[in-house]
Design a protein around this motif. Structure first.
Motif, PDB file in Angstrom:
ATOM      1  N   PRO A  39      23.199  -3.888  72.191  1.00  0.00           N
ATOM      2  CA  PRO A  39      22.349  -4.067  70.944  1.00  0.00           C
ATOM      3  C   PRO A  39      22.804  -5.694  70.585  1.00  0.00           C
ATOM      4  N   VAL A  40      21.795  -6.431  70.165  1.00  0.00           N
ATOM      5  CA  VAL A  40      21.929  -7.625  69.926  1.00  0.00           C
ATOM      6  C   VAL A  40      22.421  -7.808  68.483  1.00  0.00           C
ATOM      7  N   GLU A  41      23.588  -8.773  68.325  1.00  0.00           N
ATOM      8  CA  GLU A  41      24.044  -8.940  66.989  1.00  0.00           C
ATOM      9  C   GLU A  41      23.816 -10.314  66.590  1.00  0.00           C
ATOM     10  N   TRP A  42      23.382 -10.580  65.251  1.00  0.00           N
ATOM     11  CA  TRP A  42      22.925 -11.558  64.636  1.00  0.00           C
ATOM     12  C   TRP A  42      23.559 -12.430  63.630  1.00  0.00           C
ATOM     13  N   SER A  43      24.924 -12.046  63.717  1.00  0.00           N
ATOM     14  CA  SER A  43      25.696 -12.609  62.561  1.00  0.00           C
ATOM     15  C   SER A  43      25.735 -14.247  62.602  1.00  0.00           C
ATOM     16  N   GLU A  44      25.590 -14.797  63.874  1.00  0.00           N
ATOM     17  CA  GLU A  44      25.965 -16.149  63.803  1.00  0.00           C
ATOM     18  C   GLU A  44      24.585 -16.904  63.225  1.00  0.00           C
ATOM     19  N   VAL A  45      23.496 -15.949  63.140  1.00  0.00           N
ATOM     20  CA  VAL A  45      22.387 -16.597  62.617  1.00  0.00           C
ATOM     21  C   VAL A  45      22.378 -16.404  61.282  1.00  0.00           C
ATOM     22  N   ARG A 101      24.824  -6.602  60.709  1.00  0.00           N
ATOM     23  CA  ARG A 101      24.889  -7.729  61.966  1.00  0.00           C
ATOM     24  C   ARG A 101      23.893  -7.374  62.967  1.00  0.00           C
ATOM     25  N   TYR A 102      23.279  -6.090  62.888  1.00  0.00           N
ATOM     26  CA  TYR A 102      22.211  -5.916  64.028  1.00  0.00           C
ATOM     27  C   TYR A 102      20.749  -6.363  63.686  1.00  0.00           C
ATOM     28  N   ILE A 103      20.727  -6.934  62.430  1.00  0.00           N
ATOM     29  CA  ILE A 103      19.193  -6.999  62.036  1.00  0.00           C
ATOM     30  C   ILE A 103      18.959  -8.483  61.536  1.00  0.00           C
ATOM     31  N   VAL A 104      17.893  -9.050  61.842  1.00  0.00           N
ATOM     32  CA  VAL A 104      17.769 -10.540  61.389  1.00  0.00           C
ATOM     33  C   VAL A 104      16.453 -10.714  60.606  1.00  0.00           C
ATOM     34  N   PRO A 105      16.419 -11.181  59.451  1.00  0.00           N
ATOM     35  CA  PRO A 105      15.252 -11.230  58.891  1.00  0.00           C
ATOM     36  C   PRO A 105      13.995 -11.724  59.283  1.00  0.00           C
ATOM     37  N   THR A 147      24.349   2.768  64.126  1.00  0.00           N
ATOM     38  CA  THR A 147      23.944   1.818  63.240  1.00  0.00           C
ATOM     39  C   THR A 147      22.933   2.486  62.180  1.00  0.00           C
ATOM     40  N   GLY A 148      23.476   3.742  61.608  1.00  0.00           N
ATOM     41  CA  GLY A 148      22.457   4.129  60.752  1.00  0.00           C
ATOM     42  C   GLY A 148      21.069   4.564  60.929  1.00  0.00           C
ATOM     43  N   GLY A 149      20.572   4.591  62.210  1.00  0.00           N
ATOM     44  CA  GLY A 149      19.231   4.670  62.651  1.00  0.00           C
ATOM     45  C   GLY A 149      18.571   3.375  62.669  1.00  0.00           C
ATOM     46  N   ARG A 150      19.120   2.234  62.262  1.00  0.00           N
ATOM     47  CA  ARG A 150      18.305   1.011  62.392  1.00  0.00           C
ATOM     48  C   ARG A 150      17.931   0.624  63.613  1.00  0.00           C
ATOM     49  N   LEU A 151      18.654   0.974  64.773  1.00  0.00           N
ATOM     50  CA  LEU A 151      18.328   0.337  66.116  1.00  0.00           C
ATOM     51  C   LEU A 151      17.710   1.527  67.060  1.00  0.00           C
TER      52      LEU A 151
END
Length: 422
Positions: free
Chosen positions: A26-32, A41-45, A377-381
């Motif tokens: 799963p791609v993590e987006w924290s750096e963005v 951390r697993y979502i990007v707006p 991830t609570g169903g998000r992924l």
């Protein structure tokens, strides 16, 4: 090594997962985004920034223009040949970062060294728009254009337009990008699990921006040599996701229109206490919103129950309708309560029409199996994980327009004397 990228291109957020051989990342987006929380951390707006000189990026700079509504605008203009510049730029940035994230992964990155990679790309498409061929074609064209542009250091508006017009077939992908209905990606793990059953099912996907509801059949093929067939009966996509629940609360209660869409939904009591509002007022506002949810879900499921283009004689109406309740808002009490209200109403209708004393009930099924279970991830992924499967082998979708009325054979009565003689 085959490397398959699954992009859950959402209205408010995007999620990405990558399957590299036997590994699922799963791609993590924290750096963005700067959000390293368990849910964030697993979502990007879903927005992109356009600088004054026409370059697209994520960094907010002075004089730049922040552009959103990247998904719904594409669906609305699917018949147009106009280049959806912002959407292409956004997905190119998503793909570029996701590929880099894979190479930087400590465990998987070392396995890629010196190997030839066969890249594949699947992108999710809402169920209702997926019924329209022009929407599917648009999503595929956006995906392959974004994939080509993801190799660019800078994304200039002029280059995006040129790539769109050229629409070159040689993208570097092993196959044409797959535009997979999101509900099929939701149940990809279920379709290959021992829990799968034939017959009528329903899915209620509660996203940040939209509420997606669909009813469909699962038809297993030739001892699972061929992928299951999934005839779609009815579907609906409505702007009733958690973002609009937030908006409804804040606007109706005269609060500042500011909130974090990535945060869990508060109960009416918690929201009222934090904002200095009586819980009764919050409950009243939520009740109006819940009624819209109920009408949407009831319309799809009840249409399937009584319409000849649905499945009115399915045994699910007697034994219980297997229903997936998924998405980032699936744990929110308001949506759960709305689902229970729909269940109660349909139970009354079924019993009134059939005279059956059996209860109509929803059966909540786990949409993920196998390696996906290890990623909480609570169903998000769920959709992104499902999109890492081979698009050709997940299921064969049969659009609503291609489904005729379902007929059931009748048992022929056999005379006693024919069986046993005189």
């Amino acid at each position: 090594m085959t490397v398959r990228v699954g992009v859950d291109f959402g209205t408010a957020f995007t999620k990405v997962a990558i399957r590299a051989g036997a590994d699922l990342v799963p791609v993590e987006w924290s750096e963005v985004t700067g959000d390293d929380s368990e849910t964030g951390r697993y979502i990007v707006p879903g927005f992109v920034v356009r600088s004054p000189d026409g370059e697209y990026c994520w960094q907010r700079i002075k004089g730049s223009d922040i552009q959103g509504n990247l998904k719904l605008s594409v669906i609305e203009k699917a018949e147009s040949d106009e280049c959806p510049i912002s959407t292409v730029a956004y997905l190119a940035l998503v793909i570029r970062y996701a590929r880099a994230f894979l190479y930087r992964n400590t465990e998987v990155g070392r396995k890629l060294a010196g190997r030839s990679l066969r890249w594949e790309l699947n992108i999710g498409c809402p169920t209702e728009p997926h019924e329209k061929p022009e929407v599917v074609d648009m999503f595929r064209r956006i995906a392959r254009t974004a994939w080509r542009l993801a190799t660019r250091i800078n994304l200039q508006e002029s280059d995006i337009k040129a790539a769109w017009v050229a629409d070159e077939s040689d993208t570097g992908l092993e196959t044409e990008p797959g535009a997979v209905p999101e509900f099929v990606a939701h149940i990809a793990g279920y379709l290959t699990s021992p829990q799968v059953k034939e017959g009528l099912h329903a899915l209620i996907d509660i996203g940040a921006a939209t509420l997606d509801v669909a009813t469909f059949n699962v038809v297993l093929q030739n001892e699972q040599i061929s992928p299951p067939r999934i005839p779609i009966f009815f579907s609906a996509v409505r702007p009733l996701g958690t973002h609009y629940l937030h908006y409804n609360r804040h606007s109706k209660l005269d609060l500042e229109l500011s909130w974090n869409d990535a945060a869990p939904i508060e109960s009416a009591g918690e929201f009222g206490e934090r904002n200095g509002k009586a819980s009764e007022d919050v409950i009243a506002v939520d009740g109006e919103f819940a009624e819209q949810i109920e009408r949407c879900v009831t319309g799809v499921i009840n249409g399937t129950r009584i319409n000849s283009r649905g499945d009115p004689r399915s045994r699910a109406w007697r034994e219980g309708l297997p229903t997936f309740i998924t998405g980032g808002g699936s744990s929110c009490d308001l949506y759960r309560q709305a689902t229970v209200a729909v269940e109660a109403e349909l139970k009354l209708r079924v019993e009134k029409r059939s005279g059956s004393s059996r209860h109509f009930r929803f059966i909540e099924l786990s949409p993920t199996f196998g390696s996906a279970r290890r990623i909480d991830t609570g169903g998000r992924l769920t959709v992104a994980l499902g999109l890492t499967e081979d698009a050709e082998n997940i299921a064969r979708v049969v659009p609503h327009r291609d489904i005729g009325p379902i007929t059931y054979g009748t048992k022929a009565s056999v005379d006693h004397s024919d069986l046993y003689g005189d």
